[in-house]
Design a protein around this motif. Structure first.
Motif, mmCIF file in Angstrom:
data_model
loop_
_atom_site.group_PDB
_atom_site.id
_atom_site.type_symbol
_atom_site.label_atom_id
_atom_site.label_comp_id
_atom_site.label_asym_id
_atom_site.label_seq_id
_atom_site.Cartn_x
_atom_site.Cartn_y
_atom_site.Cartn_z
ATOM 1 N N GLY A 347 0.779 -1.231 0.000
ATOM 2 C CA GLY A 347 0.000 0.000 0.000
ATOM 3 C C GLY A 347 0.805 1.273 0.000
ATOM 4 O O GLY A 347 0.239 2.356 0.153
ATOM 5 N N ALA A 348 2.127 1.186 -0.197
ATOM 6 C CA ALA A 348 2.961 2.387 -0.151
ATOM 7 C C ALA A 348 4.184 2.214 -1.037
ATOM 8 O O ALA A 348 4.649 1.091 -1.263
ATOM 9 N N PRO A 349 4.745 3.335 -1.524
ATOM 10 C CA PRO A 349 5.984 3.242 -2.296
ATOM 11 C C PRO A 349 7.170 2.926 -1.396
ATOM 12 O O PRO A 349 7.207 3.308 -0.227
ATOM 13 N N TRP A 350 8.114 2.180 -1.933
ATOM 14 C CA TRP A 350 9.398 1.878 -1.310
ATOM 15 C C TRP A 350 9.275 1.075 -0.018
ATOM 16 O O TRP A 350 10.179 1.089 0.817
ATOM 17 N N ALA A 351 8.171 0.376 0.162
ATOM 18 C CA ALA A 351 8.002 -0.456 1.358
ATOM 19 C C ALA A 351 8.945 -1.655 1.302
ATOM 20 O O ALA A 351 9.172 -2.241 0.247
#
Length: 440
Positions: A347-351
């Motif tokens: 659900g998020a960038p660069w996780a």
């Protein structure tokens, strides 16, 4: 030897080349059809990739002295970690367990090392031949398909703690498909090994892991075998392409549109699967399957655009923050020992995610294999910066470690078969192009 005798001797290789040509034609036809104006893939989510101009490939046709030094360092891993009896290779340094994915990586590394002149053809054929002999005799899960893990020293079915397990863990369709891709590379480059690879393909019941055009994994749950669709956008298409080479109908797995959503990361459209990863954790996008597709098969039109966007997001992050970025799945040297450093995940960038779906962003790694692979594929100023950052980590006595932790600049000291295989494949690509090409 007469022409007739030579023809009979080469029949397995001829059959493979015909099948290979048909498979590649099928992939190209599907790819072209998907890009046509009347196909659903030209609209919806896929339309966001139409404006992307794929980055040109950076095949140079030569190897520098520095390239060859790096190749010899990477090959050291295989010299140190090959069991001379079984011919199999440890998944990580001195840990005698392996999967079909990692065995496929070993075959790719061996072909690449031979192409680069690090080893000669005789050694390459002998090494792969010994491993094929083991694969052709070791026990399968339910006498059907390779188990998820094997002991390198004994060839026994094991669990993930490398302990013997009577029935096994089940099978991974993605791992097996990656191995199938490696077998295609072996047959294309070493026709004398075609009888052994053909025997292996016939021994495995590959049809049991293909259903309605999808890839099906087998998982032992509370003592019972459960069949699950396997693969997400990126990995799924790479695996489907490998299976198509041997005549399997994996069109639905190759179709990326049905389960595609697009997430904007650093103003670049990133392909993300709408389904849960392995039915449990949020979907993620990493570099890995696109690197394999480009280095081994050569990109198709769709994967080239996807790869360009995924690479470009990583470069843009660096340009905007000054933080070197080269992310993918990788081993780490602390528990839980394996992470997915994503461009988009959970659900998020660069996780950065663990297998169970927990965030572990403190272990984001500037990944060695990603640096070398992007540099071989695209050869930009940024990829050269990445290689300059990770190449000093190479240990002539052990190989290349996983990379550099972003948080503090320390070394992610885990040393693995996959990283060193990708380094070799990348360096071979720069000089010779994709591995699927027959040797020159």
């Amino acid at each position: 030897m007469s022409f007739k005798s030579n023809l009979i001797k080469a029949r397995s290789h001829i059959i493979f080349l015909v099948a290979l040509g048909c498979g590649l034609t099928l992939v190209t036809t599907i790819d072209n059809r998907s890009a046509s104006a009347g196909d659903p893939q030209s609209g919806g989510q896929m339309a966001q990739f139409e404006h992307i101009t794929p980055l040109p490939l950076a095949i140079t046709g030569t190897s520098t002295s520095e390239d060859l030094d790096h190749a010899r360092i990477a090959w050291r891993y295989f010299e140190n970690n090959t069991d001379t009896t079984t011919g199999l290779v440890n998944s990580t340094d001195n840990y005698p367990s392996t999967t079909m994915w990692e065995t496929g990586s070993y075959f790719v590394a061996t072909i690449a090392a031979n192409r680069l002149g690090v080893i000669d053809e005789g050694e390459a054929v002998a090494r792969i031949g010994t491993a094929l002999d083991t694969l052709n005799t070791m026990r399968l899960f339910d006498d059907t398909l390779p188990n998820k893990a094997y002991n390198v020293r004994t060839g026994e079915l094991v669990n993930y703690a490398n302990q013997p397990v009577e029935r096994g863990l089940g099978w991974s369709a993605l791992d097996i498909a990656r191995m199938v891709a490696a077998l295609a590379h072996v047959e294309a480059n070493y026709p004398e090994l075609a009888p052994k690879t053909s025997r292996l393909i016939e021994r495995w019941n590959l049809a049991s892991m293909v259903e309605n055009g999808q890839l099906i994994g087998g998982n032992m749950i509370d003592g019972n075998l459960r069949r699950d669709q396997e693969g997400r956008v990126g990995y799924e298409q790479y695996a489907a392409k490998a299976m198509m080479l041997f005549g399997f109908d994996t069109y639905n797995a190759y179709d990326a549109q049905s389960h595609l959503m697009v997430q904007q990361v650093e103003s670049h459209p990133i392909p993300v699967d709408t389904r849960l990863h392995r039915q449990t954790t949020p979907a993620f996008t990493v570099s890995e399957p696109y690197l394999f597709d480009g280095l081994e098969f050569g990109f198709d039109a769709r994967s080239h655009r996807f790869a360009t966007a995924i690479y470009s997001a990583q470069e843009t992050r660096y340009r905007e923050t000054g933080i070197l970025t080269a992310v993918s799945e990788s081993h780490i040297d602390v528990a839980p020992y394996f992470i997915y450093s994503s461009v988009w995940g959970g659900g998020a960038p660069w996780a950065v995610m663990t297998f169970s779906g927990d965030r572990m962003d403190s272990r984001r790694t500037v990944t060695t294999k990603v640096a070398f692979a992007w540099d071989a594929l695209f050869g930009t100023d940024y990829t050269r910066e990445l290689v300059a950052a990770v190449s000093p980590l190479g240990d002539p006595e052990r190989g290349f470690p996983e990379g550099i932790y972003e948080a503090d600049g320390s070394t992610n000291s885990s040393v693995t078969v996959n990283t060193n295989a990708v380094v070799l494949a990348a360096l071979a690509f720069r000089a010779h192009g994709p591995l699927i090409r027959t040797s020159e």
